[in-house]
Design a protein around this motif. Structure first.
Motif, PDB file in Angstrom:
ATOM      1  N   PHE A 190      59.550 -68.201  32.043  1.00 11.52           N
ATOM      2  CA  PHE A 190      58.792 -67.075  32.571  1.00 11.52           C
ATOM      3  C   PHE A 190      59.739 -66.026  33.143  1.00 11.52           C
ATOM      4  CE2 PHE A 190      58.518 -70.692  35.533  1.00 11.52           C
ATOM      5  CZ  PHE A 190      59.127 -70.186  36.670  1.00 11.52           C
ATOM      6  N   SER A 191      59.254 -64.802  33.225  1.00 12.02           N
ATOM      7  CA  SER A 191      60.124 -63.689  33.597  1.00 12.02           C
ATOM      8  C   SER A 191      60.331 -63.547  35.096  1.00 12.02           C
ATOM      9  CB  SER A 191      59.570 -62.373  33.037  1.00 12.02           C
ATOM     10  OG  SER A 191      58.245 -62.150  33.480  1.00 12.02           O
ATOM     11  N   GLY A 192      59.576 -64.287  35.907  1.00 17.75           N
ATOM     12  CA  GLY A 192      59.776 -64.242  37.348  1.00 17.75           C
ATOM     13  C   GLY A 192      58.809 -65.170  38.062  1.00 17.75           C
ATOM     14  N   HIS A 240      61.307 -68.370  22.490  1.00 12.11           N
ATOM     15  CA  HIS A 240      59.925 -68.365  22.954  1.00 12.11           C
ATOM     16  C   HIS A 240      58.980 -68.499  21.767  1.00 12.11           C
ATOM     17  CE1 HIS A 240      58.146 -67.643  27.042  1.00 12.11           C
ATOM     18  NE2 HIS A 240      57.057 -67.873  26.303  1.00 12.11           N
ATOM     19  N   SER A 241      57.911 -69.246  21.992  1.00 18.62           N
ATOM     20  CA  SER A 241      56.948 -69.503  20.927  1.00 18.62           C
ATOM     21  C   SER A 241      55.767 -68.548  21.007  1.00 18.62           C
ATOM     22  CB  SER A 241      56.444 -70.944  21.002  1.00 18.62           C
ATOM     23  OG  SER A 241      55.396 -71.159  20.081  1.00 18.62           O
ATOM     24  N   ILE A 242      55.348 -68.084  19.840  1.00 17.98           N
ATOM     25  CA  ILE A 242      54.145 -67.255  19.791  1.00 17.98           C
ATOM     26  C   ILE A 242      52.896 -68.081  20.075  1.00 17.98           C
ATOM     27  CG2 ILE A 242      55.115 -65.529  18.240  1.00 17.98           C
ATOM     28  CD1 ILE A 242      53.737 -66.981  15.919  1.00 17.98           C
ATOM     29  N   ARG A 243      53.027 -69.413  20.066  1.00 15.00           N
ATOM     30  CA  ARG A 243      51.905 -70.308  20.348  1.00 15.00           C
ATOM     31  C   ARG A 243      51.979 -70.922  21.742  1.00 15.00           C
ATOM     32  NH1 ARG A 243      52.106 -74.882  16.322  1.00 15.00           N
ATOM     33  NH2 ARG A 243      50.344 -75.579  17.589  1.00 15.00           N
ATOM     34  N   ASP A 244      52.854 -70.423  22.572  1.00 17.89           N
ATOM     35  CA  ASP A 244      53.014 -70.997  23.911  1.00 17.89           C
ATOM     36  C   ASP A 244      51.771 -70.694  24.750  1.00 17.89           C
ATOM     37  OD1 ASP A 244      53.803 -71.701  26.545  1.00 17.89           O
ATOM     38  OD2 ASP A 244      55.901 -71.318  26.050  1.00 17.89           O
ATOM     39  N   GLY A 245      51.024 -71.739  25.071  1.00 17.83           N
ATOM     40  CA  GLY A 245      49.810 -71.566  25.859  1.00 17.83           C
ATOM     41  C   GLY A 245      50.026 -71.680  27.347  1.00 17.83           C
ATOM     42  N   PRO A 248      53.055 -67.283  28.368  1.00 20.73           N
ATOM     43  CA  PRO A 248      52.776 -66.393  27.238  1.00 20.73           C
ATOM     44  C   PRO A 248      54.040 -65.756  26.654  1.00 20.73           C
ATOM     45  CG  PRO A 248      51.177 -66.054  28.979  1.00 20.73           C
ATOM     46  CD  PRO A 248      52.233 -66.966  29.547  1.00 20.73           C
ATOM     47  N   PHE A 249      53.941 -65.431  25.380  1.00 19.40           N
ATOM     48  CA  PHE A 249      55.063 -64.917  24.596  1.00 19.40           C
ATOM     49  C   PHE A 249      55.688 -63.671  25.214  1.00 19.40           C
ATOM     50  CE2 PHE A 249      56.633 -62.470  20.823  1.00 19.40           C
ATOM     51  CZ  PHE A 249      57.623 -63.358  20.424  1.00 19.40           C
ATOM     52  N   HIS A 250      54.879 -62.860  25.888  1.00 16.21           N
ATOM     53  CA  HIS A 250      55.430 -61.600  26.419  1.00 16.21           C
ATOM     54  C   HIS A 250      56.506 -61.834  27.471  1.00 16.21           C
ATOM     55  CE1 HIS A 250      53.384 -61.526  30.376  1.00 16.21           C
ATOM     56  NE2 HIS A 250      52.344 -62.073  29.775  1.00 16.21           N
ATOM     57  N   HIS A 251      56.541 -63.018  28.087  1.00 13.87           N
ATOM     58  CA  HIS A 251      57.600 -63.306  29.059  1.00 13.87           C
ATOM     59  C   HIS A 251      58.963 -63.380  28.372  1.00 13.87           C
ATOM     60  CE1 HIS A 251      55.348 -64.110  32.818  1.00 13.87           C
ATOM     61  NE2 HIS A 251      54.363 -64.385  31.974  1.00 13.87           N
ATOM     62  N   GLY A 252      59.006 -64.063  27.229  1.00 17.57           N
ATOM     63  CA  GLY A 252      60.259 -64.132  26.480  1.00 17.57           C
ATOM     64  C   GLY A 252      60.699 -62.767  25.989  1.00 17.57           C
ATOM     65  N   GLN A 253      59.747 -61.969  25.521  1.00 18.36           N
ATOM     66  CA  GLN A 253      60.071 -60.618  25.065  1.00 18.36           C
ATOM     67  C   GLN A 253      60.649 -59.776  26.194  1.00 18.36           C
ATOM     68  OE1 GLN A 253      56.032 -59.809  23.499  1.00 18.36           O
ATOM     69  NE2 GLN A 253      57.012 -59.302  21.540  1.00 18.36           N
ATOM     70  N   ALA A 254      60.030 -59.885  27.381  1.00 18.69           N
ATOM     71  CA  ALA A 254      60.495 -59.095  28.523  1.00 18.69           C
ATOM     72  C   ALA A 254      61.902 -59.496  28.946  1.00 18.69           C
ATOM     73  CB  ALA A 254      59.520 -59.239  29.691  1.00 18.69           C
ATOM     74  N   THR A 268      59.706 -68.812  17.942  1.00 21.52           N
ATOM     75  CA  THR A 268      59.310 -70.105  17.398  1.00 21.52           C
ATOM     76  C   THR A 268      57.788 -70.173  17.274  1.00 21.52           C
ATOM     77  OG1 THR A 268      59.307 -71.074  19.619  1.00 21.52           O
ATOM     78  CG2 THR A 268      61.356 -71.228  18.351  1.00 21.52           C
ATOM     79  N   ASP A 269      57.333 -71.310  16.747  1.00 20.84           N
ATOM     80  CA  ASP A 269      55.910 -71.490  16.474  1.00 20.84           C
ATOM     81  C   ASP A 269      55.506 -72.926  16.796  1.00 20.84           C
ATOM     82  OD1 ASP A 269      53.324 -71.018  15.645  1.00 20.84           O
ATOM     83  OD2 ASP A 269      53.764 -71.252  13.506  1.00 20.84           O
ATOM     84  N   THR A 270      55.745 -73.321  18.034  1.00 18.32           N
ATOM     85  CA  THR A 270      55.420 -74.673  18.490  1.00 18.32           C
ATOM     86  C   THR A 270      54.693 -74.579  19.834  1.00 18.32           C
ATOM     87  OG1 THR A 270      57.518 -74.899  19.699  1.00 18.32           O
ATOM     88  CG2 THR A 270      57.493 -75.649  17.400  1.00 18.32           C
ATOM     89  N   PRO A 271      54.075 -75.668  20.286  1.00 13.08           N
ATOM     90  CA  PRO A 271      53.535 -75.678  21.647  1.00 13.08           C
ATOM     91  C   PRO A 271      54.649 -75.520  22.680  1.00 13.08           C
ATOM     92  CG  PRO A 271      52.592 -77.454  20.345  1.00 13.08           C
ATOM     93  CD  PRO A 271      53.731 -76.896  19.541  1.00 13.08           C
ATOM     94  N   HIS A 272      54.262 -75.258  23.906  1.00 11.71           N
ATOM     95  CA  HIS A 272      55.214 -75.078  25.004  1.00 11.71           C
ATOM     96  C   HIS A 272      56.152 -76.280  25.113  1.00 11.71           C
ATOM     97  CE1 HIS A 272      56.708 -73.567  28.816  1.00 11.71           C
ATOM     98  NE2 HIS A 272      56.457 -74.736  29.379  1.00 11.71           N
ATOM     99  N   ALA A 273      57.466 -75.978  25.204  1.00 15.82           N
ATOM    100  CA  ALA A 273      58.514 -76.983  25.422  1.00 15.82           C
ATOM    101  C   ALA A 273      58.600 -78.011  24.306  1.00 15.82           C
ATOM    102  CB  ALA A 273      58.328 -77.678  26.772  1.00 15.82           C
ATOM    103  N   ALA A 274      58.183 -77.631  23.104  1.00 12.94           N
ATOM    104  CA  ALA A 274      58.267 -78.547  21.949  1.00 12.94           C
ATOM    105  C   ALA A 274      59.197 -77.977  20.882  1.00 12.94           C
ATOM    106  CB  ALA A 274      56.879 -78.794  21.377  1.00 12.94           C
TER     107      ALA A 274
END
Length: 292
Positions: A190-192, A240-245, A248-254, A268-274
């Motif tokens: 996460f971004s913060g 960061h995964s686009i499927r991270d529930g 959210p993906f925007h944290h990695g982008q930021a 990536t395209d996996t669940p969180h931490a997978a």
């Protein structure tokens, strides 16, 4: 104070049970702040390195404020190519996160990982300041080991571990600490702290009105979005995964946008931490390690 609030709520018989639980939870959050949003430790042993045929050493470290941390040292198979310092996510303990790094010794990398205070066999109770202190304690121990002399050192943080590692790496670089880090990998981070707390609180109707006052209980000096540029010129890899529930993906982008060069983004395209269940993602990380 907390017990009095709970008793008053329990006497309100007209409130249905599910709502009652939510109100009690909200009252607890108001009195304890948001720290509990980040830490979900337990002391169960899920899997140990020997079950995976991995050589390992139990490491116990004493912190400056009187806690004892437990970690595992996993030596590389063959001549070491480098060492990875792994900081795990917020749930359970190192034994449940072991599979995330169990593949690295066979690829020629030493691995060191610790449990923060309150997790697994580590003493104490977790909070943000304490976990940050613990992550630095582990890196200082690693830096003193002869097994890592003259080989690259990388920091790999996943989820909460990435947020801790980001802060640690930024301070390590700014203070010109030795040995130098050769690379930082942030996976599903996460971004913060304050930002993700406010985001999570705002996503539920009961805690939506509390998002501002509760998030203010979190120190604002550890927002990764404000610190990641300080890691430069050490290379950074954001995963960061686009499927991270969960994050959210925007944290990695930021984080990627805020990072200085050199930097790399792995979508990536996996669940969180997978992430590391997919061989192609492992190979991308190995390429980053080899190149730095």
């Amino acid at each position: 104070m907390a017990s009095r609030t709970t008793r008053l709520l329990l006497k309100t018989s007209s409130i249905k049970a599910p709502l009652l639980v939510l109100l009690v939870s909200a009252a607890a959050l108001l009195q304890s702040g948001c720290s509990s949003l980040f830490f979900f430790p337990d002391r169960t042993t899920y899997i140990t390195p020997d079950r995976l045929n991995l050589s390992h050493e139990n490491v116990y470290l004493d912190t400056a404020d009187g806690e004892t941390l437990h970690g595992w040292w996993l030596p590389a198979q063959g001549q070491p190519k480098g060492t990875v310092y792994f900081l795990h996510g917020n749930a359970q303990n190192i034994s449940s996160h072991l599979l995330n790094i169990a593949w690295l010794p066979a690829e020629g990398y030493n691995v060191f990982t610790i449990d923060y205070r309150g997790y697994g066999k580590s003493t104490g109770a977790p909070d943000i300041e304490g976990a940050l202190h613990d992550s630095e304690t582990g890196l200082r121990w690693l830096a003193s080991q002869p097994d890592v002399d003259n080989t690259p050192i990388f920091l790999l943080g996943q989820s909460l571990g990435g947020a801790l590692g980001l802060t640690l790496a930024s301070e390590w670089v700014q203070r010109n600490e030795t040995p130098e880090l050769n690379g930082v990998i942030l996976d599903g981070t996460f971004s913060g702290f304050r930002g993700i707390a406010r985001e999570k609180l705002s996503s539920f109707w009961l805690t939506w009105p509390l998002q501002a006052p509760l998030s203010w209980t979190i120190p604002d000096q550890y927002e990764g979005i404000d610190r990641i540029a300080n890691i430069s010129p050490v290379p950074v890899m954001i995963i960061h995964s686009i499927r991270d529930g969960i994050i959210p993906f925007h944290h990695g982008q930021a984080l990627y946008e805020a990072a200085g060069e050199p930097k790399q983004f792995l979508q990536t395209d996996t669940p969180h931490a997978a992430t590391f269940i997919i061989p192609a993602y492992k190979n991308s990380v190995l390429e980053f390690l080899r190149d730095n």
